[in-house]
Design an enzyme around this catalytic site. Structure first.
Site, PDB file in Angstrom:
ATOM      1  N   HIS A  24       0.893  -1.174   0.033  1.00  0.00           N
ATOM      2  CA  HIS A  24      -0.011  -0.014  -0.103  1.00  0.00           C
ATOM      3  C   HIS A  24       0.757   1.248   0.089  1.00  0.00           C
ATOM      4  CE1 HIS A  24      -4.048  -1.638   1.590  1.00  0.00           C
ATOM      5  NE2 HIS A  24      -3.544  -2.282   0.556  1.00  0.00           N
ATOM      6  N   TYR A  64      -9.234   5.731   7.358  1.00  0.00           N
ATOM      7  CA  TYR A  64      -9.453   6.208   8.730  1.00  0.00           C
ATOM      8  C   TYR A  64     -10.446   6.986   8.747  1.00  0.00           C
ATOM      9  CZ  TYR A  64      -5.074   3.818   9.976  1.00  0.00           C
ATOM     10  OH  TYR A  64      -4.174   2.951  10.263  1.00  0.00           O
ATOM     11  N   PRO A 108      -3.789   0.950  18.530  1.00  0.00           N
ATOM     12  CA  PRO A 108      -3.659   0.321  17.429  1.00  0.00           C
ATOM     13  C   PRO A 108      -3.799   1.315  16.210  1.00  0.00           C
ATOM     14  CG  PRO A 108      -5.746  -0.655  18.302  1.00  0.00           C
ATOM     15  CD  PRO A 108      -5.076   0.068  19.247  1.00  0.00           C
ATOM     16  N   LYS A 125       1.399   0.415  14.902  1.00  0.00           N
ATOM     17  CA  LYS A 125       2.468   0.260  15.471  1.00  0.00           C
ATOM     18  C   LYS A 125       2.933  -0.754  16.242  1.00  0.00           C
ATOM     19  CE  LYS A 125       3.926   3.626  13.417  1.00  0.00           C
ATOM     20  NZ  LYS A 125       4.171   2.963  12.077  1.00  0.00           N
ATOM     21  N   TYR A 149       4.053   6.758  10.007  1.00  0.00           N
ATOM     22  CA  TYR A 149       3.173   5.798   9.673  1.00  0.00           C
ATOM     23  C   TYR A 149       4.026   4.325   8.812  1.00  0.00           C
ATOM     24  CZ  TYR A 149      -1.027   3.192   8.533  1.00  0.00           C
ATOM     25  OH  TYR A 149      -2.019   2.119   8.589  1.00  0.00           O
TER      26      TYR A 149
HETATM   27  P1  FAS Z   1       2.016 -11.017  21.978  1.00  0.00           P
HETATM   28  O1  FAS Z   1       0.930 -10.882  23.045  1.00  0.00           O
HETATM   29  O2  FAS Z   1       1.503 -11.274  20.603  1.00  0.00           O
HETATM   30  O3  FAS Z   1       2.370 -12.672  22.242  1.00  0.00           O
HETATM   31  C1  FAS Z   1       2.943 -13.153  23.425  1.00  0.00           C
HETATM   32  C2  FAS Z   1       2.716 -14.396  23.772  1.00  0.00           C
HETATM   33  O4  FAS Z   1       3.215 -14.932  25.124  1.00  0.00           O
HETATM   34  C3  FAS Z   1       1.254 -15.149  23.430  1.00  0.00           C
HETATM   35  O5  FAS Z   1       1.350 -16.192  22.602  1.00  0.00           O
HETATM   36  C4  FAS Z   1       0.944 -15.484  24.947  1.00  0.00           C
HETATM   37  O6  FAS Z   1       0.050 -16.618  24.931  1.00  0.00           O
HETATM   38  C5  FAS Z   1       2.431 -15.751  25.575  1.00  0.00           C
HETATM   39  N1  FAS Z   1       2.329 -15.811  26.796  1.00  0.00           N
HETATM   40  C6  FAS Z   1       1.873 -14.847  27.770  1.00  0.00           C
HETATM   41  N2  FAS Z   1       2.026 -15.249  29.059  1.00  0.00           N
HETATM   42  C7  FAS Z   1       2.640 -16.267  29.075  1.00  0.00           C
HETATM   43  C8  FAS Z   1       3.221 -16.977  30.202  1.00  0.00           C
HETATM   44  N3  FAS Z   1       3.112 -16.680  31.299  1.00  0.00           N
HETATM   45  N4  FAS Z   1       3.931 -18.159  29.711  1.00  0.00           N
HETATM   46  C9  FAS Z   1       4.178 -18.243  28.522  1.00  0.00           C
HETATM   47  N5  FAS Z   1       3.845 -17.840  27.331  1.00  0.00           N
HETATM   48  C10 FAS Z   1       2.804 -16.588  27.689  1.00  0.00           C
HETATM   49  N6  FAS Z   1      -1.063  -3.895  16.723  1.00  0.00           N
HETATM   50  C11 FAS Z   1      -1.394  -3.345  15.615  1.00  0.00           C
HETATM   51  O7  FAS Z   1      -0.365  -2.915  15.179  1.00  0.00           O
HETATM   52  N7  FAS Z   1      -2.650  -3.310  14.779  1.00  0.00           N
HETATM   53  C12 FAS Z   1      -3.776  -3.820  15.383  1.00  0.00           C
HETATM   54  O8  FAS Z   1      -4.677  -3.762  15.152  1.00  0.00           O
HETATM   55  C13 FAS Z   1      -3.726  -4.699  16.811  1.00  0.00           C
HETATM   56  N8  FAS Z   1      -4.769  -5.054  17.373  1.00  0.00           N
HETATM   57  C14 FAS Z   1      -4.544  -5.857  18.456  1.00  0.00           C
HETATM   58  C15 FAS Z   1      -5.572  -6.371  19.176  1.00  0.00           C
HETATM   59  C16 FAS Z   1      -5.530  -7.081  20.279  1.00  0.00           C
HETATM   60  C17 FAS Z   1      -6.794  -7.864  21.236  1.00  0.00           C
HETATM   61  C18 FAS Z   1      -4.527  -6.998  20.924  1.00  0.00           C
HETATM   62  C19 FAS Z   1      -4.070  -7.793  22.539  1.00  0.00           C
HETATM   63  C20 FAS Z   1      -3.302  -6.336  20.594  1.00  0.00           C
HETATM   64  C21 FAS Z   1      -3.466  -5.720  19.217  1.00  0.00           C
HETATM   65  N9  FAS Z   1      -2.294  -5.247  18.538  1.00  0.00           N
HETATM   66  C22 FAS Z   1      -2.412  -4.762  17.350  1.00  0.00           C
HETATM   67  C23 FAS Z   1      -1.015  -5.205  19.193  1.00  0.00           C
HETATM   68  C24 FAS Z   1      -0.329  -6.667  18.768  1.00  0.00           C
HETATM   69  O9  FAS Z   1      -0.348  -6.785  17.405  1.00  0.00           O
HETATM   70  C25 FAS Z   1       1.131  -6.669  19.724  1.00  0.00           C
HETATM   71  O10 FAS Z   1       1.663  -5.487  19.309  1.00  0.00           O
HETATM   72  C26 FAS Z   1       1.825  -7.896  18.919  1.00  0.00           C
HETATM   73  O11 FAS Z   1       1.056  -8.975  19.396  1.00  0.00           O
HETATM   74  C27 FAS Z   1       3.110  -8.012  19.688  1.00  0.00           C
HETATM   75  O12 FAS Z   1       3.694  -9.166  19.700  1.00  0.00           O
HETATM   76  P2  FAS Z   1       4.253  -9.697  21.029  1.00  0.00           P
HETATM   77  O13 FAS Z   1       5.234  -8.800  21.646  1.00  0.00           O
HETATM   78  O14 FAS Z   1       4.947 -10.940  20.592  1.00  0.00           O
HETATM   79  O15 FAS Z   1       3.221 -10.102  22.144  1.00  0.00           O
HETATM   80  C1  PHB Z   2      -5.617  -3.975  11.088  1.00  0.00           C
HETATM   81  O1  PHB Z   2      -5.717  -4.402   9.731  1.00  0.00           O
HETATM   82  O2  PHB Z   2      -6.005  -4.847  11.866  1.00  0.00           O
HETATM   83  C2  PHB Z   2      -5.354  -2.606  11.283  1.00  0.00           C
HETATM   84  C3  PHB Z   2      -4.780  -1.752  10.344  1.00  0.00           C
HETATM   85  C4  PHB Z   2      -4.357  -0.343  10.502  1.00  0.00           C
HETATM   86  C5  PHB Z   2      -4.252  -0.231  12.072  1.00  0.00           C
HETATM   87  C6  PHB Z   2      -4.797  -1.230  12.925  1.00  0.00           C
HETATM   88  C7  PHB Z   2      -5.412  -2.325  12.783  1.00  0.00           C
HETATM   89  O3  PHB Z   2      -3.774   1.430  12.321  1.00  0.00           O
END
Ligand code: FAS
Ligand code: PHB
Length: 391
Positions: A74, A202, A294, A298, A386
């Site tokens: 994109h 957005y 989100p 980032k 971005y």
């Molecule tokens: P993660 O949370 O992805 O991974 C951590 C891992 O550790 C998980 O698999 C968990 O099960 C495991 N874990 C936790 N506790 C543990 C323990 N005690 N023992 C062993 N394992 C354990 N970012 C965006 O950029 N755009 C979005 O739209 C977006 N939407 C999101 C929606 C939600 C609901 C959440 C919670 C986050 C969102 N994020 C988004 C942010 C997300 O993408 C994170 O930045 C990304 O998952 C970060 O990756 P990790 O640091 O690996 O953490």
């Molecule tokens: C998504 O596609 O999940 C998404 C994209 C851009 C954002 C947040 C979430 O800023």
């Protein structure tokens, strides 16, 4: 399962898997301990946009083939303000672009690569407990199939997300927490329907923020700002689609294709940073150390830059080089984290409805949006944040 490894990684999300893959390619042994099953981790719908730095790191990890085959490049986004759409042209303003490729797919590619390399992951590891990292002999204890186990290691990487055990294992006196909670959440819906437009939209609307995103040309991801106390059960698909249509401009509303949701969930929004990100031989990376709303896409990309710095430092150490990278990891990672925290807070403040803003605050928000879409300098500032600031 080995009883000793170089680096014990807690968490099999993008941060843990990417770190494991980069260290494996450098000949450094790791074990990943994940509390959930592989299927549970792959069932999460999270981020959708990858910065070029993150794409480069996935390539460096040797896991980019499907991303380049199926990901969508994109060159801009659109802002919808008072029913009119304004494009932010990343290519013209920065010469860069972003990759639309779901975090779920990134996680799958990294898991498959780790499995193919024969690098060990303990899924459904319970009671994972890091200890001894303030000395020279860290140990991670856990239970698997009811059996108590432990792994001796040289370093522990806390990649276990916001609710993980790593940061919680650090004495409160050693941590400084910075946090801002937002009075709203994001209600997200995934559906097998074509996206409403070729790029992300957005939306700043008086009824609340909306985001039109996608995963492929046939799978779309939508978000609606909702009250922080909202329950997903209150949102049948038809209600979601009706509310989204009310927030879209006429053209987008006319092109909206609706269908049954594959996934629907509400994510709370917060800004959060824990400092420092290193405690002796324990290093925090990704959501374990910081959270962004989100809006700026980032979260996943910050996990990638943390892993870039940490992998480089651990490889330097293990090759008998200097420990300068390890000593500077926290300061280096936090410098980039705080810039992304600022950008994500700014994008959120610009596009959402805040209950306590009042008429003056509303006008200021609209004036900032008008300035943004009318000024190349302002649009460039948004674009370069971005697409991702340099690692
Ligand atoms: P993660 O949370 O992805 O991974 C951590 C891992 O550790 C998980 O698999 C968990 O099960 C495991 N874990 C936790 N506790 C543990 C323990 N005690 N023992 C062993 N394992 C354990 N970012 C965006 O950029 N755009 C979005 O739209 C977006 N939407 C999101 C929606 C939600 C609901 C959440 C919670 C986050 C969102 N994020 C988004 C942010 C997300 O993408 C994170 O930045 C990304 O998952 C970060 O990756 P990790 O640091 O690996 O953490
Ligand atoms: C998504 O596609 O999940 C998404 C994209 C851009 C954002 C947040 C979430 O800023």
């Amino acid at each position: 399962m080995p009883e000793r490894t170089h680096v014990a990684i807690i968490g099999s999300g993008p941060a843990g898997l990417l770190l494991g893959q980069l260290l494996h390619k450098a000949g450094i042994d790791t074990v990943i301990l994940e509390r959930h099953s592989r299927e549970h981790v792959l069932g999460r719908i999270r981020a959708g946009v990858l910065e070029q730095g993150t794409v480069g790191l996935i390539d460096e990890a040797g896991c980019g083939a499907r991303m380049h085959r199926e990901g969508l490049i994109h060159h801009g986004i659109e802002l919808s303000i008072r029913g009119a759409r304004h494009r932010i042209d990343f290519q013209a303003l920065t010469g860069k672009s972003v990759m639309v490729y779901g975090q779920t797919e990134v996680t799958r590619d990294l898991m498959d690569a780790r499995q193919a390399a024969g690098a060990p992951t303990v899924f459904e590891a319970q009671n994972v407990t890091p200890s001894g990292y303030d000395g020279a002999r860290p140990v991670v204890r856990y239970t698997a199939n009811g059996m108590a186990k432990e792994i001796a290691c040289d370093f522990i990487a806390g990649c276990d997300g916001f609710h993980g055990v790593s940061r919680q294992s650090v004495p409160e006196s050693a941590l400084t927490i910075f946090e801002r909670l937002y009075p709203f959440g994001w209600l997200g819906l995934l559906a097998e329907v074509p996206p409403v437009a070729p790029e992300l939209i957005y939306v700043n609307h008086e009824r609340g923020f909306a985001l039109c995103s996608m995963r492929t040309h046939s799978r779309s991801r939508y978000y609606l700002q909702c009250d922080a106390s909202e329950q997903v059960e209150n949102w049948p698909d038809d209600k979601f689609w009706d509310e989204l249509r009310r927030r879209l401009d006429q053209d987008a509303a006319a092109h909206l294709v609706t269908g049954p949701s594959i996934e629907k969930s509400i994510a709370p929004l917060r800004s959060f940073v824990a400092e420092p990100m290193r405690f002796g031989r324990l290093f925090l990376a990704g959501d374990a150390a910081h959270i962004v709303p989100p809006t700026g896409a980032k979260g996943l990309n910050l996990a990638a830059s943390d892993v870039h710095y940490l992998a480089e430092a651990l490889i330097d150490h293990c090759r008998g080089g200097s420990d300068q990278g390890l000593d500077h990891y926290s300061a280096r990672a936090l410098a980039r984290v705080w810039k992304a925290e600022r950008f994500s807070w700014w994008m959120t403040s610009l596009l959402h409805r805040f209950p306590d803003t009042g008429p003056f605050g509303q006008r200021i928000q609209l004036a900032e949006l008008d300035y943004l879409v009318g000024s190349e300098a302002a649009a460039t500032a948004l674009a370069e944040n971005y697409v991702g600031l340099p690692f």
